[in-house]
Scaffold this motif. Structure first.
Motif, PDB file in Angstrom:
ATOM      1  N   ILE A  41       0.869  -1.170   0.000  1.00 58.57           N
ATOM      2  CA  ILE A  41       0.000   0.000   0.000  1.00 58.57           C
ATOM      3  C   ILE A  41       0.909   1.223   0.000  1.00 58.57           C
ATOM      4  CG2 ILE A  41      -1.690   1.283   1.368  1.00 58.57           C
ATOM      5  CD1 ILE A  41      -2.631  -1.417   2.453  1.00 58.57           C
ATOM      6  N   PRO A  42       0.624   2.198  -0.823  1.00 56.10           N
ATOM      7  CA  PRO A  42       1.491   3.388  -0.843  1.00 56.10           C
ATOM      8  C   PRO A  42       1.567   4.026   0.533  1.00 56.10           C
ATOM      9  CG  PRO A  42      -0.123   3.462  -2.613  1.00 56.10           C
ATOM     10  CD  PRO A  42      -0.474   2.291  -1.754  1.00 56.10           C
ATOM     11  N   GLU A  43       2.728   4.520   0.844  1.00 54.47           N
ATOM     12  CA  GLU A  43       2.907   5.174   2.123  1.00 54.47           C
ATOM     13  C   GLU A  43       2.197   6.518   2.125  1.00 54.47           C
ATOM     14  OE1 GLU A  43       6.924   5.406   3.444  1.00 54.47           O
ATOM     15  OE2 GLU A  43       7.317   3.331   2.927  1.00 54.47           O
ATOM     16  N   CYS A  44       1.630   6.877   3.245  1.00 54.44           N
ATOM     17  CA  CYS A  44       0.912   8.135   3.397  1.00 54.44           C
ATOM     18  C   CYS A  44       1.502   8.897   4.566  1.00 54.44           C
ATOM     19  CB  CYS A  44      -0.568   7.875   3.670  1.00 54.44           C
ATOM     20  SG  CYS A  44      -1.399   6.989   2.365  1.00 54.44           S
ATOM     21  N   THR A  45       1.590  10.201   4.412  1.00 48.85           N
ATOM     22  CA  THR A  45       2.067  11.057   5.485  1.00 48.85           C
ATOM     23  C   THR A  45       1.011  12.116   5.764  1.00 48.85           C
ATOM     24  OG1 THR A  45       4.342  10.747   4.786  1.00 48.85           O
ATOM     25  CG2 THR A  45       3.904  12.611   6.232  1.00 48.85           C
ATOM     26  N   PRO A  46       0.465  12.142   6.986  1.00 53.36           N
ATOM     27  CA  PRO A  46      -0.524  13.180   7.291  1.00 53.36           C
ATOM     28  C   PRO A  46       0.141  14.527   7.521  1.00 53.36           C
ATOM     29  CG  PRO A  46      -0.167  11.763   9.196  1.00 53.36           C
ATOM     30  CD  PRO A  46       0.659  11.208   8.073  1.00 53.36           C
ATOM     31  N   LEU A  47      -0.493  15.574   7.011  1.00 57.59           N
ATOM     32  CA  LEU A  47      -0.051  16.950   7.239  1.00 57.59           C
ATOM     33  C   LEU A  47      -1.187  17.651   7.969  1.00 57.59           C
ATOM     34  CD1 LEU A  47       1.498  17.730   3.743  1.00 57.59           C
ATOM     35  CD2 LEU A  47       2.690  17.010   5.811  1.00 57.59           C
ATOM     36  N   TYR A  48      -1.001  17.906   9.240  1.00 57.34           N
ATOM     37  CA  TYR A  48      -2.079  18.385  10.088  1.00 57.34           C
ATOM     38  C   TYR A  48      -2.377  19.869   9.922  1.00 57.34           C
ATOM     39  CZ  TYR A  48      -1.492  13.848  12.230  1.00 57.34           C
ATOM     40  OH  TYR A  48      -1.407  12.495  12.432  1.00 57.34           O
ATOM     41  N   GLU A  49      -1.443  20.650   9.469  1.00 58.81           N
ATOM     42  CA  GLU A  49      -1.644  22.103   9.380  1.00 58.81           C
ATOM     43  C   GLU A  49      -2.121  22.568   8.014  1.00 58.81           C
ATOM     44  OE1 GLU A  49      -1.484  23.888  12.147  1.00 58.81           O
ATOM     45  OE2 GLU A  49      -0.930  22.032  13.183  1.00 58.81           O
ATOM     46  N   ILE A  50      -2.305  21.660   7.054  1.00 52.76           N
ATOM     47  CA  ILE A  50      -2.761  22.019   5.717  1.00 52.76           C
ATOM     48  C   ILE A  50      -4.291  22.087   5.722  1.00 52.76           C
ATOM     49  CG2 ILE A  50      -2.804  21.322   3.285  1.00 52.76           C
ATOM     50  CD1 ILE A  50      -0.029  22.061   4.254  1.00 52.76           C
ATOM     51  N   SER A  51      -4.838  23.146   5.132  1.00 52.34           N
ATOM     52  CA  SER A  51      -6.293  23.271   5.104  1.00 52.34           C
ATOM     53  C   SER A  51      -6.907  22.269   4.136  1.00 52.34           C
ATOM     54  CB  SER A  51      -6.693  24.702   4.717  1.00 52.34           C
ATOM     55  OG  SER A  51      -6.193  25.005   3.436  1.00 52.34           O
ATOM     56  N   ILE A  52      -8.066  21.791   4.511  1.00 50.46           N
ATOM     57  CA  ILE A  52      -8.786  20.797   3.717  1.00 50.46           C
ATOM     58  C   ILE A  52      -9.663  21.533   2.714  1.00 50.46           C
ATOM     59  CG2 ILE A  52     -10.407  18.865   3.820  1.00 50.46           C
ATOM     60  CD1 ILE A  52      -7.755  18.355   5.302  1.00 50.46           C
ATOM     61  N   LYS A  53      -9.644  21.078   1.459  1.00 47.43           N
ATOM     62  CA  LYS A  53     -10.506  21.661   0.434  1.00 47.43           C
ATOM     63  C   LYS A  53     -11.047  20.550  -0.460  1.00 47.43           C
ATOM     64  CE  LYS A  53      -6.341  23.102  -1.916  1.00 47.43           C
ATOM     65  NZ  LYS A  53      -5.548  24.220  -2.319  1.00 47.43           N
ATOM     66  N   ARG A  54     -11.956  20.886  -1.321  1.00 51.34           N
ATOM     67  CA  ARG A  54     -12.563  19.918  -2.236  1.00 51.34           C
ATOM     68  C   ARG A  54     -11.470  19.273  -3.087  1.00 51.34           C
ATOM     69  NH1 ARG A  54     -14.808  20.571  -7.376  1.00 51.34           N
ATOM     70  NH2 ARG A  54     -16.263  18.901  -7.847  1.00 51.34           N
ATOM     71  N   GLY A  55     -11.501  17.934  -3.187  1.00 51.65           N
ATOM     72  CA  GLY A  55     -10.504  17.204  -3.960  1.00 51.65           C
ATOM     73  C   GLY A  55      -9.309  16.736  -3.144  1.00 51.65           C
ATOM     74  N   SER A  56      -9.201  17.175  -1.883  1.00 47.91           N
ATOM     75  CA  SER A  56      -8.081  16.771  -1.028  1.00 47.91           C
ATOM     76  C   SER A  56      -8.154  15.286  -0.703  1.00 47.91           C
ATOM     77  CB  SER A  56      -8.094  17.548   0.293  1.00 47.91           C
ATOM     78  OG  SER A  56      -7.894  18.917   0.086  1.00 47.91           O
ATOM     79  N   THR A  57      -7.009  14.681  -0.558  1.00 46.63           N
ATOM     80  CA  THR A  57      -6.910  13.306  -0.087  1.00 46.63           C
ATOM     81  C   THR A  57      -6.679  13.375   1.416  1.00 46.63           C
ATOM     82  OG1 THR A  57      -5.996  12.573  -2.184  1.00 46.63           O
ATOM     83  CG2 THR A  57      -5.654  11.128  -0.294  1.00 46.63           C
TER      84      THR A  57
END
Length: 101
Positions: A41-57
């Protein structure tokens, strides 16, 4: 592998040499040597300070990091998200999700 066989032949104690040869044969049948491709499974890194918008993963902060969603719509403090694996949609509070890279 020839080098390992040469080293095994240098062992003077017969019982030890035979046991090691048996174990090496067993391991070499199970282990693939050389270039081996494995699917992960591809590795994922969460970014907590990035704002969420339409189309975001995104992923839920309390869920499994590989349970990945796409934001379909933002409505106030919630986001309508579609699970990339199952296709199911659900409303998740924006404070409970994090942007993924």
């Amino acid at each position: 592998m020839a080098a390992i066989n040469d080293l095994l032949r240098q062992i003077s104690e017969t019982s030890l040499r035979n046991r090691l040869e048996q174990e090496f044969d067993r391991i070499s049948k199970n282990k693939k040597f050389g270039l081996v491709f494995e699917e992960h499974i591809p590795e994922c890194t969460p970014l907590y300070e990035i704002s969420i918008k339409r189309g975001s993963t995104v992923a839920q902060k309390t869920g499994h990091i590989n349970d990945v969603y796409t934001v379909l719509k933002l409505d106030g403090d919630t986001a309508l998200c579609r699970n990339k694996a199952t296709g199911n949609t659900m409303n998740i509070p924006i404070i409970d999700i994090s942007f993924l890279v």
